[in-house]
Design an enzyme around this catalytic site. Structure first.
Site, PDB file in Angstrom:
ATOM      1  N   GLU A  54       0.835  -1.202   0.000  1.00 49.82           N
ATOM      2  CA  GLU A  54       0.000   0.000   0.000  1.00 49.82           C
ATOM      3  C   GLU A  54       0.875   1.260   0.000  1.00 49.82           C
ATOM      4  O   GLU A  54       0.559   2.255  -0.653  1.00 49.82           O
ATOM      5  CB  GLU A  54      -0.894   0.022   1.248  1.00 49.82           C
ATOM      6  CG  GLU A  54      -1.835  -1.173   1.381  1.00 49.82           C
ATOM      7  CD  GLU A  54      -1.221  -2.320   2.183  1.00 49.82           C
ATOM      8  OE1 GLU A  54      -0.017  -2.597   2.002  1.00 49.82           O
ATOM      9  OE2 GLU A  54      -1.947  -2.941   2.976  1.00 49.82           O
ATOM     10  N   CYS A  83      -2.494  -3.615   7.131  1.00 50.80           N
ATOM     11  CA  CYS A  83      -2.118  -3.839   8.526  1.00 50.80           C
ATOM     12  C   CYS A  83      -2.544  -2.665   9.398  1.00 50.80           C
ATOM     13  O   CYS A  83      -2.698  -1.538   8.938  1.00 50.80           O
ATOM     14  CB  CYS A  83      -0.626  -4.119   8.653  1.00 50.80           C
ATOM     15  SG  CYS A  83       0.428  -2.761   8.141  1.00 50.80           S
ATOM     16  N   CYS A  92      -0.492   0.431   7.582  1.00 48.47           N
ATOM     17  CA  CYS A  92      -0.980   0.852   6.259  1.00 48.47           C
ATOM     18  C   CYS A  92      -2.401   1.393   6.337  1.00 48.47           C
ATOM     19  O   CYS A  92      -2.783   2.255   5.560  1.00 48.47           O
ATOM     20  CB  CYS A  92      -0.926  -0.316   5.290  1.00 48.47           C
ATOM     21  SG  CYS A  92       0.757  -0.773   4.904  1.00 48.47           S
ATOM     22  N   THR A 207      19.875 -39.859   4.121  1.00 53.74           N
ATOM     23  CA  THR A 207      20.103 -39.005   2.950  1.00 53.74           C
ATOM     24  C   THR A 207      21.398 -38.208   3.136  1.00 53.74           C
ATOM     25  O   THR A 207      22.209 -38.090   2.214  1.00 53.74           O
ATOM     26  CB  THR A 207      18.909 -38.051   2.743  1.00 53.74           C
ATOM     27  OG1 THR A 207      17.731 -38.842   2.615  1.00 53.74           O
ATOM     28  CG2 THR A 207      19.083 -37.205   1.505  1.00 53.74           C
ATOM     29  N   ASP A 211      23.984 -39.430   0.285  1.00 55.83           N
ATOM     30  CA  ASP A 211      24.148 -38.476  -0.827  1.00 55.83           C
ATOM     31  C   ASP A 211      25.110 -37.344  -0.481  1.00 55.83           C
ATOM     32  O   ASP A 211      25.579 -36.646  -1.371  1.00 55.83           O
ATOM     33  CB  ASP A 211      22.790 -37.869  -1.220  1.00 55.83           C
ATOM     34  CG  ASP A 211      21.801 -38.931  -1.681  1.00 55.83           C
ATOM     35  OD1 ASP A 211      22.238 -40.060  -1.945  1.00 55.83           O
ATOM     36  OD2 ASP A 211      20.598 -38.626  -1.765  1.00 55.83           O
ATOM     37  N   LEU A 215      22.361 -29.194  -0.357  1.00 55.61           N
ATOM     38  CA  LEU A 215      20.992 -28.682  -0.265  1.00 55.61           C
ATOM     39  C   LEU A 215      20.916 -27.180  -0.503  1.00 55.61           C
ATOM     40  O   LEU A 215      20.246 -26.459   0.230  1.00 55.61           O
ATOM     41  CB  LEU A 215      20.367 -29.048   1.088  1.00 55.61           C
ATOM     42  CG  LEU A 215      20.286 -30.545   1.400  1.00 55.61           C
ATOM     43  CD1 LEU A 215      19.716 -30.765   2.795  1.00 55.61           C
ATOM     44  CD2 LEU A 215      19.435 -31.288   0.374  1.00 55.61           C
ATOM     45  N   GLU A 276      12.879 -33.351   1.585  1.00 55.12           N
ATOM     46  CA  GLU A 276      13.429 -34.035   0.412  1.00 55.12           C
ATOM     47  C   GLU A 276      13.847 -35.479   0.699  1.00 55.12           C
ATOM     48  O   GLU A 276      14.516 -36.103  -0.102  1.00 55.12           O
ATOM     49  CB  GLU A 276      14.618 -33.237  -0.146  1.00 55.12           C
ATOM     50  CG  GLU A 276      14.211 -31.944  -0.831  1.00 55.12           C
ATOM     51  CD  GLU A 276      15.240 -31.440  -1.836  1.00 55.12           C
ATOM     52  OE1 GLU A 276      16.047 -32.247  -2.347  1.00 55.12           O
ATOM     53  OE2 GLU A 276      15.249 -30.225  -2.080  1.00 55.12           O
ATOM     54  N   LEU A 282      10.070 -39.428   5.124  1.00 51.37           N
ATOM     55  CA  LEU A 282       8.839 -39.180   4.366  1.00 51.37           C
ATOM     56  C   LEU A 282       7.681 -40.038   4.896  1.00 51.37           C
ATOM     57  O   LEU A 282       6.577 -39.541   5.130  1.00 51.37           O
ATOM     58  CB  LEU A 282       9.065 -39.473   2.883  1.00 51.37           C
ATOM     59  CG  LEU A 282       9.986 -38.485   2.149  1.00 51.37           C
ATOM     60  CD1 LEU A 282      10.429 -39.059   0.810  1.00 51.37           C
ATOM     61  CD2 LEU A 282       9.296 -37.138   1.946  1.00 51.37           C
TER      62      LEU A 282
END
Ligand SMILES: [Zn+2]
Length: 337
Positions: A54, A83, A92, A207, A211, A215, A276, A282
């Site tokens: 705004e 707000c 605002c 992971t 791996d 990230l 991930e 997961l």
């Protein structure tokens, strides 16, 4: 009378320009429209801590110049309730009221209300008290979708959770003895875009060990997300890539409960987490039922016949929201709300 949905759509386009820069604040767009439908001025929230949409809209030179030439009342469109509290910037709602006569603002059209307890309807109240006509709920669903991460943190006191994995045609996310590439260069880039869209990225012990990922968000413009490691038995060594200096890393050890982790992340104002992997993390999260989106990439050309099983639909992913093909791989998006 201007077409409300058309101008709210413009607010949403503007809001999206702040996408990678405003978290954990909401993305917000605003347009000031003359009675004949001409857009006099536009603004959006550009960066965290900076002026709100705004302010950028009402303080623009064009607003003040064009309004001097026009003699009609105006309508301010804003995708989120203005707000009413002093945050990093003054309220605002007060700015709109103070500019009401100068810019001839007779109406404010709002997309979605702000659930922040410091605002929550008070912005609307302040405007109405000043004699401004207020209309709420225009394209509310679209406005809420754009800020679903911000709204989740405000309304549920937990981050918005997105689960993501890539699997073979026969439902494996990897092999136990070698690295298997399931994504293609384009879908890999989409993953990095998702990293930029979320404030944090989460992986488990296996992971991190197998791996050894950094990230980071290297294939898309945007900030590196905060890294979250679930390492219950402290098996991931300190010299692993996940502890590199490129981004902060939060580690949860012992038998920390999912609900505790979520509320701790909310206390840190992290409004979204991209999970991930791996399979254990997961499946555990799917079993709790506390997640918002699932993104599955399937490579129809690879079959492993054995290895690490991907979560399957018995875990309940929610409802299919979108499916698309990217360079031969299929991407399925589910919404769990
Ligand atoms: Zn504001």
């Amino acid at each position: 009378m201007p077409d409300y949905e058309k101008y709210m759509t413009r607010c949403l386009q503007l809001a999206q320009l702040g996408e990678y820069y405003v978290a954990p604040n909401p993305m917000v767009g605003a347009v000031l429209v003359a009675a004949d439908g001409t857009i006099i001025s536009e603004g959006w929230h550009r960066r965290f801590g900076g002026p709100h949409a705004e302010v950028n809209c009402l303080n623009s030179e064009s607003a003040n110049r064009l309004i001097a030439e026009s003699h009609t009342p105006t309508t301010l469109f804003v995708s989120l309730e203005p707000c009413s509290h002093f945050g990093k910037t003054p309220p605002c709602a007060d700015l709109i009221v103070s500019k009401k006569d100068e810019l001839r603002i007779e109406r404010v059209v709002i997309g979605s209300l702000d659930p922040n307890p410091l605002v929550a309807g008070r912005g609307v109240k302040r405007l109405k008290e000043a004699g401004i006509d207020v209309i709420t709920g225009v394209l509310e669903k679209e406005c809420r979708h754009l800020n679903r991460r911000f709204l989740c943190l405000q309304e549920k006191h937990r981050p918005y959770i997105i689960l993501k994995w890539a699997q073979t045609a026969d439902g494996y996310i990897g092999s136990t003895d070698r690295r298997v590439v399931i994504s293609n260069p384009l879908t890999k880039q989409i993953v990095h875009k998702m990293r930029a869209e979320n404030m944090a990225i989460m992986v488990g012990t296996n992971t991190a060990l197998t791996d050894n990922p950094k990230l980071l968000c290297t294939h898309w413009a945007g900030r590196n997300p905060v890294r979250i490691l679930l390492d219950r038995q402290s098996r991931v060594p300190q010299n692993s890539n996940i502890f590199s200096e490129d981004a902060p890393t939060i580690v949860y050890r012992d038998n920390t409960q999912w609900q505790f982790i979520l509320s701790d992340l909310a206390d840190r104002a992290i409004h979204s987490v991209l999970v991930e992997g791996g399979a254990t993390v997961l499946k555990h999260i799917l079993e709790t039922g506390i997640f918002d989106e699932v993104h599955i990439e399937v490579n129809p050309k690879i079959s492993l016949h054995s290895g690490i099983k991907a979560p399957d639909c018995r875990h309940g992913f929610g409802s299919l929201f979108e499916d698309e093909e990217i360079d031969g791989n299929f991407l399925y998006t589910y919404h769990n709300y």
